[in-house]
Design a protein around this motif. Structure first.
Motif, short mmCIF file in Angstrom:
data_model
loop_
_atom_site.label_atom_id
_atom_site.label_comp_id
_atom_site.label_asym_id
_atom_site.label_seq_id
_atom_site.Cartn_x
_atom_site.Cartn_y
_atom_site.Cartn_z
N ALA A 49 -28.16 -14.74 39.93
CA ALA A 49 -28.52 -13.64 39.29
C ALA A 49 -29.83 -12.98 39.53
CB ALA A 49 -28.31 -13.94 37.78
N HIS A 50 -30.08 -11.84 39.37
CA HIS A 50 -31.38 -11.02 39.45
C HIS A 50 -31.51 -10.20 38.39
CE1 HIS A 50 -34.39 -8.25 41.06
NE2 HIS A 50 -34.57 -8.95 42.18
N CYS A 51 -32.79 -10.44 37.54
CA CYS A 51 -33.29 -9.79 36.47
C CYS A 51 -34.70 -9.64 36.46
CB CYS A 51 -32.58 -10.50 35.32
SG CYS A 51 -33.22 -12.43 35.23
N ILE A 185 -33.17 -15.20 40.28
CA ILE A 185 -34.30 -14.46 40.77
C ILE A 185 -34.76 -13.49 39.88
CG2 ILE A 185 -35.27 -12.86 42.70
CD1 ILE A 185 -32.91 -14.15 44.50
N ILE A 186 -36.15 -13.53 39.24
CA ILE A 186 -36.71 -13.10 38.43
C ILE A 186 -38.14 -12.39 38.81
CG2 ILE A 186 -37.68 -12.93 35.99
CD1 ILE A 186 -36.16 -15.62 35.47
N ALA A 187 -38.36 -10.92 38.66
CA ALA A 187 -39.55 -10.12 38.87
C ALA A 187 -39.71 -9.12 37.84
CB ALA A 187 -39.20 -9.40 40.34
N ASN A 188 -40.87 -9.19 37.19
CA ASN A 188 -41.06 -7.99 36.35
C ASN A 188 -42.75 -7.77 35.96
OD1 ASN A 188 -42.61 -10.25 34.59
ND2 ASN A 188 -40.56 -11.09 34.30
N PRO A 189 -42.89 -6.64 35.31
CA PRO A 189 -44.33 -6.07 35.33
C PRO A 189 -45.27 -7.18 34.59
CG PRO A 189 -42.70 -4.36 34.89
CD PRO A 189 -42.03 -5.67 34.84
N ALA A 190 -44.58 -7.95 33.72
CA ALA A 190 -45.52 -8.97 33.00
C ALA A 190 -46.07 -10.08 34.11
CB ALA A 190 -44.70 -9.70 31.98
N GLY A 195 -38.28 -17.77 40.91
CA GLY A 195 -37.07 -17.99 40.50
C GLY A 195 -37.02 -19.07 39.22
N LEU A 196 -35.84 -19.37 38.89
CA LEU A 196 -35.56 -20.36 37.67
C LEU A 196 -34.37 -20.91 38.10
CD1 LEU A 196 -36.46 -21.18 34.72
CD2 LEU A 196 -34.76 -19.42 34.07
#
Length: 465
Positions: A49-51, A185-190, A195-196
Motif C-alpha cells: 500500500a502507498h499512502c 510506503i508512506i510519504a507526507n508533508p509532515a 516505509g512501515l
C-alpha cells in the motif's frame, strides 16, 4: 563454529519473505513446520500500500492475493516470518547437529594460507580473546564485509540508493488497519518519507526512513524524534514506545569473486541489492546451501578442493542476473510506478541454472543437467526432501536400483509418481545434495556409468592447493 558479534537475535524485522526454494531447503532439514508456525502472525498480510498516512486513504501498488503455494512445481510454500523469529529456529537446528554458535563474539583478525585459516576471536563484553584453527572461513559478515575488504575483493555495479534508519517501536495501530499489507510506503508533508512493516508481535512495528550520513547519524535519532516520525507516519497522536534504532544501506553490488583461497563469501558479503522481491536472505540461504555440501564432500575426503571453485562459477552468475532486475523493481516501487513484469516469481525463486547457458531462466519442468530437479511426490515425500546428505538416484527400474547399490548411491523408484514420465522421461537422474541434476540417462542401467557420473560431479580427489 558460527561467530556472531551481536549479543543476541536482532529485534529488527528483516528478511520477512521466505520464498518457495528456501522453504524447500528448510523442509529437507526438518524445520519448515517450525518456520511456518513462526510465520503465523503474518498469514493475513498481502499487497503493498502507498499512502500519506496510515490513518488516511491507501492506494494499492499491487493488491493481488498471490498464491503462496505452487503445488505443481514445489512442496515449499512461501512463508512470511521475520529474522527475529526464524533465527532461533536455525540456531537450535545447527546446535542440535553439533555446531557451536557464539553470540557477542567478533572476528578481529584472520590469516589464511594453503594450510588453513587461523582466526582471532574476541568476546565483546569481556575482551577475552581466543585463536581458532579451521580448514575454511565463510564470510557471512554483511554488506560492508570487513573480510571481503581485507581480501581486496571489489564489487561490480556497486552503488548506494539511499541510507536508511529502521525504528522499532511499540504502539497499538489496530484502529488504522482495515486490512494488513506486506508493507506500507508512506510519504507526507509532515516529514515522514519511508516505509512501515509489522513484526510477529502485534504491538511491535518497524518504520524505515532515508537519512544522509554526511549530515546526521543514528545518534541524532533520539527517542523523541523517532516518536514524532512514527506519529507523522500514522497521522494521529498516539502513544509510542521506541525500542531500537539501526542504520543500513539500500545498495547494489556483486563481488568480483566469491572465493579467495580458503575464504568464501556468502549472502550480503557476496551480493547486495534492494528489498524488492525479498531475495536478500533467500539468496543467502541458497548460496550457503550450494557451498555446504561441497565443503562437506571435501572435508570428508570424497572430493578435491577444485569442487569448491564451482561455488563461484554457479552462484555468482545468478547474482549478476538478478541484480539489475531487482533494481528496476525497487525503483518502480519507490516511485509509485507499476513494477516491471520481467522478474517472474517462479523464475526468481526456482529458475537458477548452473553450467552452460543463462544463469536464470523461466522455470522448466523437464529434467535438465544443471537445473533444479523437477518436483515429484514419492508418496508423502517430495523429491527435494531427499536432498540432504548425499547424491540421490531417481529411477524407474530394479536394474537401476541395483546399479545404484553397486555405486554406493541411494536410489528411489519413481515410475509410479505422478508426472515422472513427463518430467523425467525414462531411465535415471542423479540429483546432487542441493537438489540440482548432475546427470541423467535414458539408456540401460549401468553401475559403471553411474559411478563415473558421481566422480565427475565431485571432481578429482586431491589435496588442497
Amino acid at each position: 563454529m558460527l561467530v556472531d558479534r551481536h549479543p543476541g537475535v536482532s529485534i529488527h524485522g528483516k528478511a520477512r519473505g521466505i520464498n518457495q526454494r528456501t522453504m524447500e531447503i528448510y523442509r529437507a532439514y526438518g524445520i519448515a513446520d517450525a518456520v511456518e508456525r513462526a510465520g503465523a502472525p503474518f498469514e493475513a498480510e498481502s499487497g503493498v500500500a502507498h499512502c500519506e498516512t496510515l490513518a488516511g486513504e491507501w492506494q494499492w501498488l499491487f493488491d493481488a492475493d498471490v498464491p503462496r503455494a505452487w503445488p505443481d512445481v514445489t512442496a515449499g510454500a512461501f512463508c512470511m516470518a521475520d529474522q527475529n523469529t526464524v533465527e532461533p529456529i536455525l540456531i537450535d537446528a545447527a546446535r542440535s547437529a553439533g555446531a557451536e554458535h557464539l553470540f557477542d563474539t567478533e572476528l578481529v583478525s584472520f590469516d589464511a594460507d594453503a594450510g588453513g585459516v587461523i582466526a582471532t576471536l574476541e568476546n565483546r563484553t569481556t575482551g577475552e580473546r581466543q585463536r581458532v584453527s579451521a580448514e575454511y572461513l565463510i564470510a557471512a559478515d554483511g554488506n560492508r564485509s570487513p573480510i571481503r575488504q581485507k581480501l581486496g575483493i571489489a564489487r561490480t555495479g556497486e552503488r548506494t540508493f539511499q541510507h536508511t534508519v529502521n525504528i522499532v517501536f511499540r504502539a497499538d495501530l489496530s484502529a488504522f488497519l482495515p486490512r494488513r499489507a506486506l508493507f506500507w510506503i508512506i510519504a507526507n508533508p509532515a516529514g515522514f518519507h519511508g516505509g512501515l512493516v509489522s513484526t510477529a508481535d502485534p504491538r511491535r512495528w518497524q518504520a524505515s526512513i532515508a537519512y544522509d550520513p554526511a549530515e546526521e547519524s543514528t545518534e541524532d535519532f533520539t527517542d523523541e524524534r523517532c516518536a514524532r516520525l512514527v506519529r507523522a507516519a500514522v497521522g494521529e497522536d498516539i502513544d509510542v514506545e521506541i525500542e531500537g534504532v539501526a542504520a543500513w544501506e539500500q545498495a547494489v553490488g556483486v563481488a568480483e569473486r566469491y572465493r579467495d583461497g580458503r575464504v568464501f563469501l556468502v549472502g550480503d558479503s557476496a551480493h547486495v541489492w534492494p528489498p524488492a522481491g525479498a531475495l536478500g536472505a533467500n539468496t543467502g540461504v541458497q548460496d550457503a546451501h550450494n557451498l555446504a555440501w561441497k565443503l562437506a564432500a571435501v572435508v570428508k575426503g570424497e572430493a578435491g578442493d577444485a569442487l569448491l571453485d564451482t561455488y563461484d562459477a554457479e552462484r555468482r552468475p545468478v547474482a549478476e542476473a538478478l541484480a539489475p532486475a531487482i533494481v528496476a523493481h525497487q525503483e518502480a516501487r519507490m516511485s509509485g510506478r507499476p513494477e516491471p513484469a520481467a522478474l517472474d516469481d517462479r523464475a526468481q525463486a526456482l529458475g537458477a541454472r548452473y553450467g552452460a547457458g543463462e544463469a536464470l531462466g523461466a522455470l522448466a519442468q523437464e529434467v535438465r543437467v544443471g537445473a533444479r530437479a523437477p518436483h515429484l511426490w514419492l508418496g508423502d515425500v517430495a523429491v527435494h526432501d531427499l536432498c540432504v546428505d548425499g547424491f540421490v538416484l531417481l529411477c524407474d527400474s530394479p536394474e537401476w536400483t541395483d546399479a545404484a547399490s553397486a555405486a554406493g548411491v541411494r536410489a528411489h523408484r519413481a515410475e509410479e509418481a505422478e508426472g515422472w514420465a513427463e518430467r523425467y522421461g525414462s531411465g535415471a537422474a542423479l540429483i546432487r545434495p542441493d537438489g540440482y541434476v548432475a546427470w541423467c540417462s535414458s539408456g540401460p542401467a549401468s553401475a559403471t556409468e553411474l559411478t563415473g557420473a558421481v566422480a565427475r560431479a565431485l571432481g578429482p580427489v586431491r589435496s588442497p592447493v
